[in-house]
Design a protein around this motif. Structure first.
Motif, PDB file in Angstrom:
ATOM      1  N   PHE A  73       2.500   4.788  -9.919  1.00 58.06           N
ATOM      2  CA  PHE A  73       3.308   5.528  -8.959  1.00 58.06           C
ATOM      3  C   PHE A  73       3.934   6.740  -9.627  1.00 58.06           C
ATOM      4  O   PHE A  73       4.450   6.659 -10.733  1.00 58.06           O
ATOM      5  CB  PHE A  73       4.423   4.652  -8.384  1.00 58.06           C
TER       6      PHE A  73
ATOM      7  N   GLY B 282       0.783  -1.230   0.000  1.00 59.80           N
ATOM      8  CA  GLY B 282       0.000   0.000   0.000  1.00 59.80           C
ATOM      9  C   GLY B 282       0.811   1.274   0.000  1.00 59.80           C
ATOM     10  O   GLY B 282       0.233   2.371   0.116  1.00 59.80           O
ATOM     11  N   GLU B 283       2.124   1.153  -0.136  1.00 63.75           N
ATOM     12  CA  GLU B 283       2.976   2.331  -0.125  1.00 63.75           C
ATOM     13  C   GLU B 283       3.919   2.325  -1.316  1.00 63.75           C
ATOM     14  O   GLU B 283       4.074   1.317  -2.003  1.00 63.75           O
ATOM     15  CB  GLU B 283       3.777   2.394   1.175  1.00 63.75           C
ATOM     16  N   GLY B 284       4.555   3.473  -1.546  1.00 60.77           N
ATOM     17  CA  GLY B 284       5.552   3.544  -2.600  1.00 60.77           C
ATOM     18  C   GLY B 284       6.903   3.077  -2.108  1.00 60.77           C
ATOM     19  O   GLY B 284       7.145   2.985  -0.899  1.00 60.77           O
ATOM     20  N   PRO B 285       7.820   2.749  -3.036  1.00 59.45           N
ATOM     21  CA  PRO B 285       9.172   2.341  -2.638  1.00 59.45           C
ATOM     22  C   PRO B 285       9.894   3.458  -1.902  1.00 59.45           C
ATOM     23  O   PRO B 285       9.696   4.638  -2.187  1.00 59.45           O
ATOM     24  CB  PRO B 285       9.852   2.038  -3.981  1.00 59.45           C
ATOM     25  N   VAL B 286      10.757   3.051  -0.979  1.00 62.58           N
ATOM     26  CA  VAL B 286      11.575   3.997  -0.230  1.00 62.58           C
ATOM     27  C   VAL B 286      13.030   3.599  -0.410  1.00 62.58           C
ATOM     28  O   VAL B 286      13.389   2.428  -0.231  1.00 62.58           O
ATOM     29  CB  VAL B 286      11.202   3.996   1.260  1.00 62.58           C
TER      30      VAL B 286
ATOM     31  N   TYR C 127       5.329   5.815 -13.176  1.00 59.62           N
ATOM     32  CA  TYR C 127       5.567   4.390 -13.359  1.00 59.62           C
ATOM     33  C   TYR C 127       4.244   3.642 -13.230  1.00 59.62           C
ATOM     34  O   TYR C 127       3.319   4.103 -12.574  1.00 59.62           O
ATOM     35  CB  TYR C 127       6.489   3.834 -12.260  1.00 59.62           C
TER      36      TYR C 127
ATOM     37  N   PHE D 270       8.859   8.567  -3.860  1.00 57.47           N
ATOM     38  CA  PHE D 270       7.628   8.048  -4.442  1.00 57.47           C
ATOM     39  C   PHE D 270       6.395   8.450  -3.647  1.00 57.47           C
ATOM     40  O   PHE D 270       6.444   8.596  -2.416  1.00 57.47           O
ATOM     41  CB  PHE D 270       7.670   6.518  -4.496  1.00 57.47           C
ATOM     42  N   GLY D 271       5.286   8.586  -4.369  1.00 62.65           N
ATOM     43  CA  GLY D 271       3.989   8.692  -3.726  1.00 62.65           C
ATOM     44  C   GLY D 271       3.494   7.306  -3.330  1.00 62.65           C
ATOM     45  O   GLY D 271       4.184   6.302  -3.556  1.00 62.65           O
ATOM     46  N   ASP D 272       2.309   7.242  -2.766  1.00 59.99           N
ATOM     47  CA  ASP D 272       1.768   5.971  -2.288  1.00 59.99           C
ATOM     48  C   ASP D 272       0.953   5.234  -3.334  1.00 59.99           C
ATOM     49  O   ASP D 272       0.372   4.185  -3.046  1.00 59.99           O
ATOM     50  CB  ASP D 272       0.925   6.190  -1.036  1.00 59.99           C
TER      51      ASP D 272
END
Lengths: 107, 115
Positions: free
Chosen positions: B90, A40-44, B35, B106-108
């Protein structure tokens, strides 16, 4: 065409065990980045390796860049449930991503 | 500090409908990216922008258009949605290009389903 191949695709281990995931390519990269993505999140971003043979440590995570700058590995010591996630490597002029390794650490 | 914000978070469309995904960043980054992420495929670059008013094609640009009218915003448009565009999208931004030591933020994600 995917330039970066990651293995294994899935990895499930018990808390306290060690694990290693790999990122391989036939191309030479000026640098590689490692990201972790939770559901549920973007890559970090975790780390960027830029020099062949370089080793970087981030607490229990150790990242290595191959001497020929075509491959990289991520080693986790004494894995914890909080390490669970999708680990992605990325590199290249348009930052191509590998398909990732899904790591599950069981309590 | 909000970082990268994507709207909407979820959307269901019918085939042939159009929509725009919005990405906003508050870090004054020059570079922005869109993306798509599909199971077993990793992240694939659709379009990117190296500055306000500029856009460029990535690995999978067909069926998408983008605009960067303001530095902080990057819009992704689907003119006529197709089931093959069902994915998680994304947005990311970076101070410089993604190579070297510049991290992407990145966003969520936006979860888009095309029926």
């Amino acid at each position: 065409t995917q330039l970066l191949e990651q293995s294994p695709q899935f990895l499930s281990i018990q808390e306290g065990e060690n694990l290693t995931v790999y990122c391989n390519s036939s191309s030479v990269f000026s640098s590689l980045q490692w990201y972790r993505q939770e559901p549920g999140e973007g890559p970090v971003l975790l780390v960027t390796v830029v020099t062949g043979g370089e080793v970087k440590k981030l607490k229990r995570l150790t990242f290595q860049f191959g001497d020929a700058r075509k491959d990289s590995s991520l080693h986790i010591t004494a894995a914890q449930p909080g390490d669970t996630g999708l680990y992605l490597c990325a590199g290249g002029p348009q930052l191509s991503f590998g398909a990732g390794t899904t790591v599950t650490v069981r309590a | 500090n909000a970082g990268v914000t994507q709207t909407p978070k979820f959307r269901v469309l019918k085939t042939g409908q159009s929509m725009t995904l919005l990405c906003a960043q508050d870090m004054n980054h020059e570079y922005m990216y869109w993306y798509r992420q599909d199971p077993g495929m990793g992240l694939r670059l659709i379009h990117y922008s190296v500055g306000e008013g500029t856009t460029a094609k990535g690995e999978v640009p067909d069926g998408y258009n983008v605009s960067r009218l303001k530095k902080q915003n990057f819009l992704l448009g689907l003119e006529s949605a197709a089931p093959s565009q069902t994915s998680v999208y994304f947005c990311a931004s970076s101070y410089g290009a993604g190579i070297g030591n510049q991290p992407q933020h990145f966003g969520d994600g936006t979860r888009l389903s095309i029926l």
